[in-house]
Scaffold this motif. Structure first.
Motif, PDB file in Angstrom:
ATOM      1  N   ASP A 136      91.862  64.327  60.063  1.00  0.00           N
ATOM      2  CA  ASP A 136      92.264  63.681  61.306  1.00  0.00           C
ATOM      3  C   ASP A 136      92.807  64.728  62.274  1.00  0.00           C
ATOM      4  O   ASP A 136      93.507  65.666  61.873  1.00  0.00           O
ATOM      5  N   LEU A 137      92.449  64.565  63.543  1.00  0.00           N
ATOM      6  CA  LEU A 137      92.920  65.460  64.583  1.00  0.00           C
ATOM      7  C   LEU A 137      93.781  64.687  65.560  1.00  0.00           C
ATOM      8  O   LEU A 137      93.607  63.478  65.755  1.00  0.00           O
ATOM      9  N   LEU A 138      94.717  65.359  66.176  1.00  0.00           N
ATOM     10  CA  LEU A 138      95.526  64.772  67.227  1.00  0.00           C
ATOM     11  C   LEU A 138      95.378  65.646  68.461  1.00  0.00           C
ATOM     12  O   LEU A 138      95.748  66.817  68.460  1.00  0.00           O
ATOM     13  N   LEU A 139      94.783  65.064  69.512  1.00  0.00           N
ATOM     14  CA  LEU A 139      94.555  65.801  70.740  1.00  0.00           C
ATOM     15  C   LEU A 139      95.513  65.315  71.822  1.00  0.00           C
ATOM     16  O   LEU A 139      95.628  64.121  72.062  1.00  0.00           O
ATOM     17  N   GLU A 140      96.211  66.260  72.453  1.00  0.00           N
ATOM     18  CA  GLU A 140      97.089  65.932  73.566  1.00  0.00           C
ATOM     19  C   GLU A 140      96.340  66.164  74.875  1.00  0.00           C
ATOM     20  O   GLU A 140      95.662  67.181  75.041  1.00  0.00           O
ATOM     21  N   ALA A 141      96.447  65.234  75.791  1.00  0.00           N
ATOM     22  CA  ALA A 141      95.724  65.356  77.051  1.00  0.00           C
ATOM     23  C   ALA A 141      96.584  64.896  78.213  1.00  0.00           C
ATOM     24  O   ALA A 141      97.481  64.060  78.053  1.00  0.00           O
ATOM     25  N   ASP A 142      96.303  65.479  79.380  1.00  0.00           N
ATOM     26  CA  ASP A 142      96.952  65.007  80.596  1.00  0.00           C
ATOM     27  C   ASP A 142      96.254  63.763  81.138  1.00  0.00           C
ATOM     28  O   ASP A 142      96.848  62.977  81.869  1.00  0.00           O
ATOM     29  N   ALA A 143      94.982  63.616  80.795  1.00  0.00           N
ATOM     30  CA  ALA A 143      94.219  62.422  81.185  1.00  0.00           C
ATOM     31  C   ALA A 143      93.125  62.189  80.163  1.00  0.00           C
ATOM     32  O   ALA A 143      92.565  63.140  79.591  1.00  0.00           O
ATOM     33  N   VAL A 144      92.830  60.921  79.938  1.00  0.00           N
ATOM     34  CA  VAL A 144      91.779  60.529  78.990  1.00  0.00           C
ATOM     35  C   VAL A 144      90.774  59.652  79.714  1.00  0.00           C
ATOM     36  O   VAL A 144      91.150  58.769  80.494  1.00  0.00           O
ATOM     37  N   LEU A 145      89.511  59.906  79.461  1.00  0.00           N
ATOM     38  CA  LEU A 145      88.436  59.066  80.002  1.00  0.00           C
ATOM     39  C   LEU A 145      87.749  58.351  78.858  1.00  0.00           C
ATOM     40  O   LEU A 145      87.253  58.986  77.922  1.00  0.00           O
ATOM     41  N   LEU A 146      87.720  57.032  78.915  1.00  0.00           N
ATOM     42  CA  LEU A 146      87.030  56.213  77.923  1.00  0.00           C
ATOM     43  C   LEU A 146      85.623  55.931  78.424  1.00  0.00           C
ATOM     44  O   LEU A 146      85.440  55.327  79.469  1.00  0.00           O
ATOM     45  N   ALA A 147      84.627  56.402  77.684  1.00  0.00           N
ATOM     46  CA  ALA A 147      83.227  56.201  78.079  1.00  0.00           C
ATOM     47  C   ALA A 147      82.428  55.861  76.827  1.00  0.00           C
ATOM     48  O   ALA A 147      81.501  56.581  76.433  1.00  0.00           O
ATOM     49  N   THR A 148      82.793  54.752  76.202  1.00  0.00           N
ATOM     50  CA  THR A 148      82.276  54.416  74.874  1.00  0.00           C
ATOM     51  C   THR A 148      81.024  53.548  74.888  1.00  0.00           C
ATOM     52  O   THR A 148      80.472  53.234  73.827  1.00  0.00           O
ATOM     53  N   GLY A 149      80.574  53.123  76.059  1.00  0.00           N
ATOM     54  CA  GLY A 149      79.294  52.435  76.147  1.00  0.00           C
ATOM     55  C   GLY A 149      79.285  51.019  75.599  1.00  0.00           C
ATOM     56  O   GLY A 149      80.314  50.350  75.489  1.00  0.00           O
ATOM     57  N   ALA A 150      78.099  50.569  75.232  1.00  0.00           N
ATOM     58  CA  ALA A 150      77.898  49.208  74.736  1.00  0.00           C
ATOM     59  C   ALA A 150      76.806  49.207  73.676  1.00  0.00           C
ATOM     60  O   ALA A 150      76.122  50.209  73.460  1.00  0.00           O
ATOM     61  N   ARG A 151      76.637  48.069  73.031  1.00  0.00           N
ATOM     62  CA  ARG A 151      75.640  47.915  71.969  1.00  0.00           C
ATOM     63  C   ARG A 151      74.945  46.579  72.142  1.00  0.00           C
ATOM     64  O   ARG A 151      75.462  45.684  72.834  1.00  0.00           O
ATOM     65  N   PRO A 152      73.778  46.386  71.528  1.00  0.00           N
ATOM     66  CA  PRO A 152      73.089  45.091  71.657  1.00  0.00           C
ATOM     67  C   PRO A 152      73.917  43.947  71.076  1.00  0.00           C
ATOM     68  O   PRO A 152      74.526  44.086  70.012  1.00  0.00           O
ATOM     69  N   ARG A 153      73.932  42.842  71.786  1.00  0.00           N
ATOM     70  CA  ARG A 153      74.588  41.645  71.257  1.00  0.00           C
ATOM     71  C   ARG A 153      73.701  41.009  70.200  1.00  0.00           C
ATOM     72  O   ARG A 153      72.475  40.932  70.374  1.00  0.00           O
ATOM     73  N   GLU A 154      74.308  40.573  69.120  1.00  0.00           N
ATOM     74  CA  GLU A 154      73.559  39.949  68.033  1.00  0.00           C
ATOM     75  C   GLU A 154      73.988  38.495  67.870  1.00  0.00           C
ATOM     76  O   GLU A 154      75.167  38.164  67.999  1.00  0.00           O
ATOM     77  N   MET A 155      73.005  37.636  67.605  1.00  0.00           N
ATOM     78  CA  MET A 155      73.290  36.232  67.332  1.00  0.00           C
ATOM     79  C   MET A 155      73.467  36.037  65.833  1.00  0.00           C
ATOM     80  O   MET A 155      72.699  36.591  65.033  1.00  0.00           O
ATOM     81  N   ALA A 156      74.466  35.264  65.463  1.00  0.00           N
ATOM     82  CA  ALA A 156      74.702  35.012  64.043  1.00  0.00           C
ATOM     83  C   ALA A 156      73.504  34.343  63.389  1.00  0.00           C
ATOM     84  O   ALA A 156      73.229  34.537  62.201  1.00  0.00           O
ATOM     85  N   SER A 157      72.766  33.565  64.180  1.00  0.00           N
ATOM     86  CA  SER A 157      71.611  32.835  63.642  1.00  0.00           C
ATOM     87  C   SER A 157      70.311  33.625  63.771  1.00  0.00           C
ATOM     88  O   SER A 157      69.233  33.093  63.503  1.00  0.00           O
ATOM     89  N   ALA A 158      70.417  34.889  64.179  1.00  0.00           N
ATOM     90  CA  ALA A 158      69.219  35.731  64.323  1.00  0.00           C
ATOM     91  C   ALA A 158      69.585  37.175  63.991  1.00  0.00           C
ATOM     92  O   ALA A 158      69.465  38.069  64.816  1.00  0.00           O
ATOM     93  N   GLN A 159      70.058  37.369  62.782  1.00  0.00           N
ATOM     94  CA  GLN A 159      70.543  38.685  62.382  1.00  0.00           C
ATOM     95  C   GLN A 159      69.400  39.692  62.245  1.00  0.00           C
ATOM     96  O   GLN A 159      68.424  39.449  61.530  1.00  0.00           O
ATOM     97  N   PRO A 160      69.487  40.836  62.924  1.00  0.00           N
ATOM     98  CA  PRO A 160      68.423  41.850  62.840  1.00  0.00           C
ATOM     99  C   PRO A 160      68.318  42.428  61.427  1.00  0.00           C
ATOM    100  O   PRO A 160      69.337  42.648  60.761  1.00  0.00           O
ATOM    101  N   ASP A 161      67.083  42.666  60.991  1.00  0.00           N
ATOM    102  CA  ASP A 161      66.864  43.316  59.705  1.00  0.00           C
ATOM    103  C   ASP A 161      66.190  44.679  59.861  1.00  0.00           C
ATOM    104  O   ASP A 161      65.943  45.372  58.885  1.00  0.00           O
ATOM    105  N   GLY A 162      65.892  45.053  61.105  1.00  0.00           N
ATOM    106  CA  GLY A 162      65.283  46.347  61.352  1.00  0.00           C
ATOM    107  C   GLY A 162      63.799  46.415  61.046  1.00  0.00           C
ATOM    108  O   GLY A 162      63.175  47.459  61.253  1.00  0.00           O
ATOM    109  N   GLU A 163      63.225  45.317  60.579  1.00  0.00           N
ATOM    110  CA  GLU A 163      61.807  45.297  60.225  1.00  0.00           C
ATOM    111  C   GLU A 163      61.026  44.270  61.016  1.00  0.00           C
ATOM    112  O   GLU A 163      59.986  44.576  61.609  1.00  0.00           O
ATOM    113  N   ARG A 164      61.497  43.041  61.009  1.00  0.00           N
ATOM    114  CA  ARG A 164      60.809  41.954  61.723  1.00  0.00           C
ATOM    115  C   ARG A 164      61.675  41.356  62.824  1.00  0.00           C
ATOM    116  O   ARG A 164      61.162  40.930  63.854  1.00  0.00           O
TER     117      ARG A 164
END
Length: 466
Positions: A136-164
């Motif tokens: 684990d690292l601890l970084l000290e900063a004068d300012a932090v920028l959060l740029a973590t993006g997004a991911r595809p939304r998944e439906m509980a009734s349509a779970q992706p399997d990566g194949e079909r």
């Protein structure tokens, strides 16, 4: 404000790496903490790979339309999807490498791991990093920028399997072209992939919960695209909300809320995205989020926590790589005490990479009616443009909006092949507050598609005179 020298950026996508390059050039000590690969989803799983795939689809569309121009090769052209995807992923990886090299040359430190905000360090911001090696690292900063993006939304009734059952991040693992692809979701992502796979040779069914494709875009543009889709053999199901998707052997069954079913060999779930804001320690740090999980920011990318900024899809402002990059640059300019213009979404240009493409900038019918309904508009069909006739481009139009009285260009919509390139002149007009007379007075090549932009401007002047 004190001069900031240490900036930590969480996330290596456009919002992160563009900000890092600017901050480094301004003399800051910059660390980028990235967990999935520099370039983020835009480079590795979204913009770069999808548009590379679409480039291949465009070639297929050109071949399919060639007989109308008197060209007939006499053979059937097929797509080797494994080779296509190999190229797609190789290009994305190379782009990531190039960005990494640029960051290193600029003096930016890149740390691999999962980061989160820690306790306030008395005027500084602490960032905890869980590295892959367990340290684990601890970084000290004068300012932090959060740029973590997004991911595809998944439906509980349509779970992706990566194949079909697939999300758009999983499509590039396919080695064979889906014979029958069901695309659930008719927004930008769904429309782009539906059009691309139809051109590549799949039989595509597009399932839309609304009454038309691209429900959030210009209605005229959406109508043209849907007509083109259907003419090319795509099945478009409007007002058809998907309830579930399940795999049955080598088939998938999509059940709609009204009880109807649609079957195919594969299904792409393009039902939106979710921000990557979990586990970042936002609440503890005083960073406010919306009910959807997006980070609340102002027009210079500040969050509700001191010295913490955010940019990109995690803010929910406008899911475009260009907007993420601009938010990131604005954030570090502000943090470093530089002069900065707050972001102005009225000047943002965007493109939907379908065939034909749909490009927009500034005020269009969709937002002008809700914000400022006072505008003049002219729409010229592409079929009247001489260059379009020569190239066999008959679907699309150029539409310009202007302020009554002054004639200031407010925005535009272009539906045409390579509309992404044509929109730039309209973007400049919007950004520089040019009038339709100024746009009309600039020489254009004859014949050219851009000639329709000048002609639309001339007609707006004529309408004003009337």
């Amino acid at each position: 404000m004190e001069h900031v020298t240490r900036i930590v950026i969480i996330g290596g996508g456009p919002g992160g790496y563009e900000a890092a390059l600017v901050a480094a050039r301004l003399g800051a000590q910059v660390t980028v903490v990235d967990r999935d690969g520099v370039g983020g989803a835009a480079v590795l799983t979204d913009c770069v790979p999808s548009k590379t795939l679409i480039a291949t689809a465009d070639v297929m569309t050109t071949i399919q339309d060639a007989p109308a121009l008197g060209v007939d090769g006499g053979t059937v052209t097929t797509v080797d999807l494994a080779r296509v995807n190999e190229r797609v992923l190789a290009l994305a990886a190379k782009q990531s490498e190039d960005i990494t090299e640029d960051l290193v040359k600029a003096g930016v430190e890149i740390v691999r791991g999962f980061a989160k905000l820690a306790a306030d360090g008395g005027g500084t911001v602490a960032v905890e990093v869980a590295a892959p090696d367990g340290e684990d690292l601890l970084l000290e900063a004068d300012a932090v920028l959060l740029a973590t993006g997004a991911r595809p939304r998944e439906m509980a009734s349509a779970q992706p399997d990566g194949e079909r059952i697939l999300t758009w991040t999983q499509l590039y693992r396919l080695e064979e072209l889906p014979a029958e692809l069901i695309v659930v979701g008719s927004g930008v992502t769904g429309a782009e992939f539906a059009g691309a796979y139809q051109a590549l040779g799949s039989q595509v069914t597009l399932v839309s919960s609304r009454d038309r494709v691209l429900p959030g875009e210009d209605e005229d543009a959406a109508r043209v695209l849907e007509e083109v889709f259907q003419r090319r053999g795509m099945r478009v199901l409007g007002r058809s909300r998907a309830a579930s998707a399940v795999r049955e052997g080598d088939r998938v069954v999509v059940t709609l809320e009204d009880g109807r079913t649609v079957t195919g060999t594969h299904v792409l779930m393009a039902v939106g995205s979710l921000p990557n804001t979990e586990g970042l320690g936002l609440a503890e740090a005083g960073v406010q989020t919306t009910p959807s999980g997006h980070i609340v920011v102002d027009r210079v990318s500040r969050t509700t926590a001191s010295n913490v900024y955010a940019a990109g899809d995690c803010t929910g402002l406008l899911a475009l790589a260009s907007v993420a990059a601009m938010q990131g640059r604005i954030a570090v300019y502000h943090a470093l005490g530089e002069a900065v213009w707050p972001i102005n979404l009225k000047r943002v240009s965007a493109n939907i990479f379908t065939s034909p493409e749909i490009a927009t900038v500034g005020r269009t019918t969709f937002n002008a009616e809700s914000g400022d309904p006072r505008f003049d508009v002219v729409k010229l069909p592409l079929a009247t443009n001489p260059r379009a006739k020569m190239l066999g481009f008959m679907d699309g139009f150029v539409k310009l909006y202007a302020r009554p009285g002054s004639g200031t260009v407010l925005g535009g919509v272009i539906v045409a092949p390579r509309a992404s390139e044509l929109i730039h002149s309209v973007s400049m007009a919007v950004d520089l507050h040019l009038t339709v007379d100024q746009v009309a007075s600039v020489f254009t090549v004859y014949p050219s598609l851009s000639g329709s932009i000048a002609e639309a401007a001339r007609r707006l002047h004529s309408d004003h005179e009337d």
